[in-house]
Structures are given as C-alpha cells and as structure tokens.
Design an enzyme around this catalytic site. Structure first.
Site, PDB file in Angstrom:
ATOM      1  N   LYS A 113       0.824  -1.184   0.000  1.00  8.58           N
ATOM      2  CA  LYS A 113       0.000   0.000   0.000  1.00  8.58           C
ATOM      3  C   LYS A 113       0.873   1.254   0.000  1.00  8.58           C
ATOM      4  O   LYS A 113       0.520   2.278  -0.533  1.00  8.58           O
ATOM      5  CB  LYS A 113      -0.842  -0.026   1.281  1.00  8.58           C
ATOM      6  CG  LYS A 113      -2.238   0.505   1.100  1.00  8.58           C
ATOM      7  CD  LYS A 113      -2.980   0.483   2.404  1.00  8.58           C
ATOM      8  CE  LYS A 113      -3.554  -0.893   2.717  1.00  8.58           C
ATOM      9  NZ  LYS A 113      -4.575  -0.845   3.751  1.00  8.58           N
TER      10      LYS A 113
HETATM   11  N1  GLU Z   1      -9.431  -4.819   6.704  1.00 13.15           N
HETATM   12  C1  GLU Z   1      -8.404  -5.754   6.407  1.00 13.15           C
HETATM   13  C2  GLU Z   1      -7.326  -5.111   5.537  1.00 13.15           C
HETATM   14  O1  GLU Z   1      -7.600  -4.211   4.762  1.00 13.15           O
HETATM   15  C3  GLU Z   1      -8.892  -6.971   5.652  1.00 13.15           C
HETATM   16  C4  GLU Z   1      -9.944  -7.696   6.345  1.00 13.15           C
HETATM   17  C5  GLU Z   1     -10.181  -9.081   5.820  1.00 13.15           C
HETATM   18  O2  GLU Z   1     -10.301  -9.252   4.595  1.00 13.15           O
HETATM   19  O3  GLU Z   1     -10.261  -9.986   6.649  1.00 13.15           O
HETATM   20  O4  GLU Z   1      -6.201  -5.516   5.614  1.00 13.15           O
END
Ligand code: GLU
Length: 487
Positions: A259
């Site tokens: 990211k």
């Molecule tokens: N919110 C988490 C992230 O962006 C991913 C959640 C999931 O897919 O379990 O890394």
C-alpha cells in the site's frame, strides 16, 4: 467450494491510503465469486484505526469500486439488513461482545505497559523463542487488579488462547494448522476502548452472515485468532465462514507490492488512462486462470468462469507490459463514441481543448487516427495537441531535424506542391507529395515525410501524416510549413 448456503462474500478494506492492486484483485475475486454463485457481494469499511483511516480514503475506496464496476449488494450507500457497514459506527457491538468474552472468562484485562511488553520481547529474542505475550496477566487476583488500577494503569482486553492447535481447511491451500505456541493471547480492545481488527472482523463476518472469506494471503496468520473469536461467540463450526487466501501479488522485481508503494494505487492507473475493464481483466489473471490460455476476458465472462478451484496457490507476478497490452486491446474494442467519452477528460485536463462543440467535433474526427495506436488514454493529448494549439511551435528536440538544407528543400518543394492541391483530403495530399518528393526527387519516404510531420504537427510522433494534414486544413498546413522554413 461448498455452496450449500446462499453465498455471501465480503470485501473489507481498511482505507489507510488509496486502494492498491492487491486490494482490488481481492475485491474483484470477491465480486466475481458472488456473481458466479448468484450470491451477495458485501462491502464493509474497516475503519477502526482512526489514526490512519480518513474520510477521503473511505470515499476514494467507494469511488474506486464504482469506477471499476464492482457494484456491491450490501454496504455503504446501498445499505442492507446488516448495517451499518462502517465499523466506526458499530463500536457498541464490539464492546458488548468484548464484555461477554470477559464475563465468560474467554478474555481478561491485561495491565502490562508497552515498556514491560517490550522487555518481554527482548528476553524472548535473547532466548531465541517465538515472540509474543507471555500470559503475565492471565490469572490476576482482585488485589493485583486493584493495585494496577491504583497505579493509574488502563487495561487492554486480551483473548485467552488455549493450548493446542487450530486447523481449518483453506479452499486454496488445503488444511492449515497453527500451533498456539505461535498464537499468543491477543488484544481485542485497546486501553482507550477501541476494538482491534481481529475482534471487529470476526464479529462482523458472523453477524453479517458472511459465508466465504476470500482475501489476501497476508491475512492467513490472523485466521486462528478469528476462529478463536467465533468460538467465544458460540458459533457452531458448520457456521464458520469458509476461508480462501489468495496468493500474493509480487512486483516485477519479486518484491511484495504494498500500500505504501504509491505506484500500485488504482488512482495512479486511472490517471494514466487505463480502462477499468482492462484493469479488471488483467487483475483477474493474477493468480487465477479461466482454464485455457485466453487473455482477453470480459467482466461477464469472468463472472461465468470464476471458481476458487482455479485460483493458484503460488504468488502471481505483476507484469506492466501485459497490462498495457490488454489496455490497448480494450481501447481498440471501444466504439468511437465510447472512446471519445473516455478520452475527452484527458484532453481537457491537459489543456488541449476546453470542451467546445467545435473542438469536440474535431476530436471525434481525429480519434480514429489514434485509436489503433495508443495503449493508454493519457497519450491522446500529446498526439492530438497539434490540432488545437494556437501558437504553433516545433518541439525543441525536433527542430534540428528540419534545420538543415536538405530538410528545407523538402519543405520548400512541399509548400509549392501543396498550394496547388484543390480538394484538400488525405488521398490527394498523399498523391501529390509522393509524386513529387518520392518519385521525382527520389527521396526516401521516411526522410521526406519526417520533415513534413515535424513541420505540420511539431513533433516526430503524430497520427498518420496525411490524415493529420487533412484535419489540420490547408491554410494551417501551409502556414506551419512556412513558419518551419524560417526556423
Ligand atoms: N481490513 C483488512 C485489511 O484491509 C482486511 C480484512 C479481511 O479481509 O479480513 O487488511
């Protein structure tokens, strides 16, 4: 994949930046799987880390999914029976579950300070044992708790991880077992009362009725903790979601895409002029294949063909050249009207046109000349600007190519010949110039026409020369050649 229940797949990003290639590949597979099975595609925003998630990033994530055509059935803006879909609006729910886990004895308050935890980690490093919480506060007495509170310590809520192992079947990797020696008691709620990812994700997946968790491989190791939360919630094993961890997407140099690497944000591809359908087509092939070696896949075909069985377990490598090739193919497949709709904003943004009717009309005449050539929409301004610039100038590096005597002769001769062209269209322009420059003077076409290209379009790179000259018009062409002769 088990599909007895109606499938519900979720995409649950934490928008701490623009969505990147890895996120979108996950969203695409989630969406495709939901569409393939006739299930539901749920979109949830995991924004409990308020220090890193911003409203702008949340909005950008919503816009990106829409732009890509990955429409969700439940989630922000569209709503649904299981909302709210922003975790920041569900804090009361997580607090209630955390309290329940405390009451059940599944969780406990831990009063260790960050410094004490760091000291433990340091000891572990020295002793060469797996780092992690050492269970210090697992069995505190009421007196100890009172003493900690009297010191002004604020407790975090920690989940008790029993001895043993967790095994689950990953639909891509097969059976995966985690020894709890390597899964220490983990924090559910911070001292300020805010929930951690593991608590919120597990509670929501259960409460929202998620049946399939398709997500990046980086989250594989968080799965035993989530399963522990399901157990504490009293969820029956048959009601656990099915897990499928998608292979990593590696950069060309084999480094992990991340990211923080701005270049992989989807916003960047959008600005460069990649079409959403090209991005989806390309990302679909990152870690999945339709079973044959075709590379051109429409969104419709993807939903028809997508199965988790065909997802690979080995990492996928991102290949910019392949994405470019696919984008070029998708550009060529557009109707002229669609191509114009996609290209106009790029021309306006670059200041080539302001968007008047006359400009749009001329752009539409010119677009067929470049549709076959470009691989990204942001190439259009450079190729078409010659039609619109008021004060014509030759690109700096091209000037030298028309300054010598030979080039001047070509231009002089062309000027004389072109003056006599009565009906100004590309066929007659070409016929006149070929007859005089190539046949009579015996010049090589590349040399003769490069000089003319520079003189009329200002650059060595342009759409096809004679068509460009036709669109530019006789008067402008003659004026520019005259101007070039004076350089
Ligand atoms: N919110 C988490 C992230 O962006 C991913 C959640 C999931 O897919 O379990 O890394």
């Amino acid at each position: 994949m088990t599909t007895a229940k109606k499938v519900k797949v979720r995409f649950a990003p934490s928008p701490t930046g623009d969505l990147h290639v890895g996120n979108i590949r996950t969203a695409l597979f989630d969406w495709a799987y939901a569409r393939h099975t006739g299930g539901t595609f749920l979109f949830r925003i995991e924004d409990t880390d308020t220090t890193r998630v911003t409203d702008e990033y949340i909005q950008a994530a919503i816009d990106t999914l829409k732009w890509l055509g990955l429409q969700w059935d439940e989630g922000p803006e569209v709503g649904g029976d299981n909302g709210p879909y922003l975790q920041s609006q569900r804090l009361g729910i997580y607090a209630e579950w955390a309290q329940k886990f405390l009451d059940q004895g599944d969780a406990y308050y831990c009063y260790c300070s960050p410094e004490e935890l760091e000291a433990v980690r340091e000891e572990q490093r020295k002793a060469n044992v797996a780092p992690g919480y050492n269970g210090h506060c697992r069995e505190l007495t009421a007196d100890q708790i009172t003493a900690f509170k009297a010191q002004g310590r604020e407790g975090v809520v920690r989940m008790r991880m029993p001895d043993g192992t967790t095994t689950f079947t990953d639909e891509i990797r097969g059976d995966v077992t985690f020894d709890h020696k390597f899964v220490p008691d983990f924090v559910l709620v911070r001292a300020d009362g805010s929930p951690l990812y593991t608590l919120a994700v597990a509670v929501d997946d259960i409460l929202m009725g998620v049946t399939h968790v398709l997500r990046g491989e980086d989250l594989l190791s968080s799965t035993p903790r989530q399963i522990r939360v399901y157990q504490a919630m009293g969820v029956k094993i048959e009601d656990y979601p099915v897990f499928a961890h998608l292979p990593f997407v590696m950069g060309q140099d084999n480094a992990k895409l991340s990211k923080r690497n701005g270049e992989v944000s989807i916003a960047w591809y959008r600005e460069q002029g990649y079409l959403p359908e090209a991005i989806c087509n390309y990302l679909a092939l990152l870690g999945w294949s339709p079973g044959d070696d075709r590379e051109n896949i429409s969104m419709k075909e993807l939903t028809e063909l997508f199965t988790v069985e065909k997802v690979h377990s080995s990492p996928a490598r991102f290949d910019m050249k392949k994405l470019e090739a696919i984008n070029g193919d998708k550009i060529r497949a557009l109707s002229l009207e669609e191509f114009a709709t996609w290209t106009m904003p790029f021309l306006i943004k670059a200041g080539v046109i302001t968007g008047t009717d006359a400009e749009i009309e001329l752009v539409k005449k010119a677009l067929p000349l470049i549709q076959e050539r470009i691989v990204k929409l942001d190439e259009a301004p450079q190729l078409l600007k010659f039609l619109f610039i008021e004060k014509f100038a030759v690109d700096g590096d091209a000037v030298s190519k028309i300054s010598d005597a030979a080039a001047k002769d070509i231009l002089k001769r062309s000027l004389a010949d072109l003056e006599g062209v009565a009906s100004w269209n590309h066929e007659s322009i070409e016929a006149v110039l070929r007859a005089s420059l190539i046949e009579e003077l015996g010049l090589k076409p590349r040399i003769a026409f490069t000089a003319l290209r520079i003189a009329t379009t200002g650059s060595t790179i342009s759409p096809p020369l004679f068509e460009s000259m036709e669109l530019l018009g006789k008067e402008a062409c003659l004026a520019r050649i005259t101007q070039a002769l004076s350089l």
